[in-house]
Design a protein around this motif. Structure first.
Motif, short mmCIF file in Angstrom:
data_model
loop_
_atom_site.label_atom_id
_atom_site.label_comp_id
_atom_site.label_asym_id
_atom_site.label_seq_id
_atom_site.Cartn_x
_atom_site.Cartn_y
_atom_site.Cartn_z
N PHE A 51 0.83 -1.20 0.00
CA PHE A 51 0.00 0.00 0.00
C PHE A 51 0.86 1.26 0.00
O PHE A 51 1.78 1.40 0.81
CB PHE A 51 -0.91 0.02 1.23
CG PHE A 51 -2.04 -0.97 1.15
CD1 PHE A 51 -3.16 -0.71 0.39
CD2 PHE A 51 -1.96 -2.17 1.84
CE1 PHE A 51 -4.20 -1.62 0.31
CE2 PHE A 51 -2.99 -3.09 1.77
CZ PHE A 51 -4.12 -2.82 1.00
N ASP A 70 -5.31 2.88 -1.00
CA ASP A 70 -6.38 2.39 -0.13
C ASP A 70 -7.73 2.29 -0.83
O ASP A 70 -8.65 1.67 -0.30
CB ASP A 70 -6.51 3.29 1.10
CG ASP A 70 -5.35 3.11 2.06
OD1 ASP A 70 -5.23 2.02 2.64
OD2 ASP A 70 -4.54 4.04 2.19
N SER A 101 -8.45 -1.52 -1.15
CA SER A 101 -8.22 -2.48 -0.07
C SER A 101 -9.44 -3.36 0.17
O SER A 101 -9.31 -4.56 0.43
CB SER A 101 -7.83 -1.75 1.22
OG SER A 101 -8.83 -0.81 1.59
N HIS A 145 2.86 -2.06 4.24
CA HIS A 145 2.40 -0.67 4.23
C HIS A 145 3.61 0.23 4.01
O HIS A 145 4.29 0.61 4.96
CB HIS A 145 1.68 -0.35 5.54
CG HIS A 145 0.63 -1.38 5.87
ND1 HIS A 145 0.22 -1.64 7.15
CD2 HIS A 145 -0.06 -2.23 5.08
CE1 HIS A 145 -0.70 -2.59 7.14
NE2 HIS A 145 -0.88 -2.97 5.89
N PRO A 172 -1.69 4.81 6.28
CA PRO A 172 -2.92 5.37 5.71
C PRO A 172 -3.25 6.73 6.30
O PRO A 172 -2.79 7.09 7.38
CB PRO A 172 -3.98 4.33 6.10
CG PRO A 172 -3.46 3.73 7.37
CD PRO A 172 -1.96 3.69 7.21
N GLU A 218 -8.97 2.99 7.12
CA GLU A 218 -8.21 2.39 6.02
C GLU A 218 -7.21 1.36 6.54
O GLU A 218 -6.92 0.37 5.86
CB GLU A 218 -7.50 3.48 5.23
CG GLU A 218 -8.46 4.40 4.48
CD GLU A 218 -7.79 5.63 3.89
OE1 GLU A 218 -8.40 6.27 3.03
OE2 GLU A 218 -6.64 5.94 4.30
N TYR A 219 -6.71 1.57 7.74
CA TYR A 219 -5.76 0.61 8.32
C TYR A 219 -6.46 -0.73 8.57
O TYR A 219 -5.89 -1.79 8.35
CB TYR A 219 -5.19 1.17 9.62
CG TYR A 219 -3.99 0.40 10.14
CD1 TYR A 219 -2.82 0.31 9.38
CD2 TYR A 219 -4.02 -0.21 11.38
CE1 TYR A 219 -1.71 -0.38 9.86
CE2 TYR A 219 -2.91 -0.90 11.87
CZ TYR A 219 -1.77 -0.98 11.10
OH TYR A 219 -0.67 -1.67 11.57
N ARG A 255 -6.77 -2.57 5.29
CA ARG A 255 -5.47 -3.10 4.87
C ARG A 255 -5.17 -4.42 5.59
O ARG A 255 -4.72 -5.40 4.97
CB ARG A 255 -4.36 -2.10 5.19
CG ARG A 255 -4.33 -0.87 4.32
CD ARG A 255 -3.11 -0.03 4.69
NE ARG A 255 -3.01 1.19 3.91
CZ ARG A 255 -1.94 1.97 3.90
NH1 ARG A 255 -0.89 1.65 4.66
NH2 ARG A 255 -1.90 3.06 3.17
#
Length: 385
Positions: free
Chosen positions: A255, A309, A312, A325, A329, A334-335, A338
């Motif tokens: 990402f 993102d 994802s 990563h 993010p 968004e984390y 992921r």
């Protein structure tokens, strides 16, 4: 906050009395038996009561409501009977793909309404063919409802996919407008990855006599979390290469935080790893190319995909071995998405953050929010299992 109030458990799809055609379809998706959360959640939706259902893993969540929707569809009635409201255009198509596999032995119609396709084509399909299930983003669905020539009065079920995102974004007002324009008698199902105070408030506004089914599996179950620290941003590529020297690359998602970064990193990796297929995808990738990129990635034995993102949630349908990563993010939500790309919630996977020193605080904020803890990868030993 929300509290679980649904205890009914049915341990097999057969005991749920799903149609034989649906049983064959969901087996084609790899679900011979329902998962523990599906043993409660699918039955809850089949009850036709309003519901809030927390299932963090995307494919598991989607199969849960697909099985129930297909069971409730009256195939002889060509009018719209179910609407799925989705926050992402690409996710709409991914959900449609799953519905088509699960329902491949049935006669039914399913339409995706998103940007990028002239609305008149959607209107023609609705008028000429009828569409029993409509999947769409809020803006396009509102556009269809403005044209009063369609009969949405026979809608029986409304699914709001990933309600936490839907009602904490610019889609909030449009989502409310859609729900309030559809029949009051329609079942309203809020699917969610997590429970929040916002969702509890939303539940009180749009549902009644609500079933609540919560998942008691924590995100960190099955997930190995690591971070590597470098002095400068331009050292991240070297750190990534050191990590991949120690890893048997099968499938990995990387990402980045913008499209230029994605293209740059994908070009570098394609040169460095000649025996590994390297793909890239971001918001500037044409819609016609995205499906083929994802399909090629899944079909490759050893592959990397560098992305933002935006994708994802689509990639989370089939978790990979590793999620890297390269950039943190911008948003906490968004984390979560992921991490779901590489396991989590009971499925094995490895997630690695590559940071410059100043980002350690930012990682700490994310880990406290999700109650996670990662281990540092030392410069001399970037990866270990």
């Amino acid at each position: 906050m929300l509290s679980d109030n649904w205890q009914q458990v049915i341990s097999t799809f057969e005991e749920m009395k799903l149609k034989s055609e649906i049983l064959r379809g969901i087996r084609a998706l790899g679900y011979d038996q329902p998962t523990p959360i599906q043993q409660r959640a699918t039955v809850a939706i089949l009850s036709r009561r309003d519901a809030v259902i927390q299932i963090p893993r995307l494919e598991e969540r989607t199969v849960t409501y697909i099985a129930a929707l297909l069971q409730q569809i009256e195939t002889r009635d060509k009018s719209c009977q179910a609407i799925i409201i989705v926050h992402s255009k690409d996710l709409c198509y991914a959900i449609q793909d799953l519905i088509n596999v699960a329902g491949q032995y049935m006669q039914f119609s399913c339409l995706v309404c998103t940007g990028g396709i002239p609305m008149r084509k959607d209107i023609e399909k609705l008028r000429n063919e009828g569409q029993q299930i409509i999947i769409g983003t809020p803006g396009l669905l509102i556009g269809l409802m403005v044209d009063r020539k369609f009969d949405f009065n026979r809608v029986k079920t409304i699914i709001i996919e990933d309600s936490c995102i839907m009602f904490n974004s610019n889609f909030r007002t449009q989502a409310f407008d859609i729900i309030y324009q559809l029949p009051k008698s329609a079942q309203r199902v809020l699917m969610t990855t997590a429970t929040t105070f916002t969702l509890a408030d939303i539940k009180n506004k749009i549902t009644k006599n609500t079933i609540i089914v919560l998942n008691d599996v924590h995100m960190s179950d099955g997930l190995q979390l690591y971070y590597a620290v470098v002095e400068k941003d331009d050292q991240k590529l070297n750190a990534l290469c050191e990590i991949y020297k120690e890893v048997n690359i099968q499938k990995s998602v990387i990402f980045c935080d913008n499209s230029e970064r994605v293209d740059w990193l994908a070009d570098k990796l394609a040169t460095l790893f000649e025996n590994v297929a390297v793909y890239s995808m971001h918001s500037l990738t044409r819609q016609s190319e995205r499906h083929e990129i994802v399909k090629s990635f899944w079909e490759s034995k050893a592959a990397l995909i560098v992305t933002t993102d935006c994708f994802s949630s689509v990639l989370a349908f089939h978790p990979v071995d590793y999620s890297v990563h390269f950039d943190l993010p911008y948003k906490k939500e968004e984390y979560h998405d992921r991490l779901c790309c590489c396991g989590a919630y009971g499925s094995p996977g490895v997630a690695i953050n590559i940071l410059v020193k100043g980002q350690l605080h930012d990682l700490g904020v994310l880990e406290r929010y999700y109650r996670l803890q990662s281990q540092e990868l030392l410069v001399t030993n970037y990866f270990y299992q």
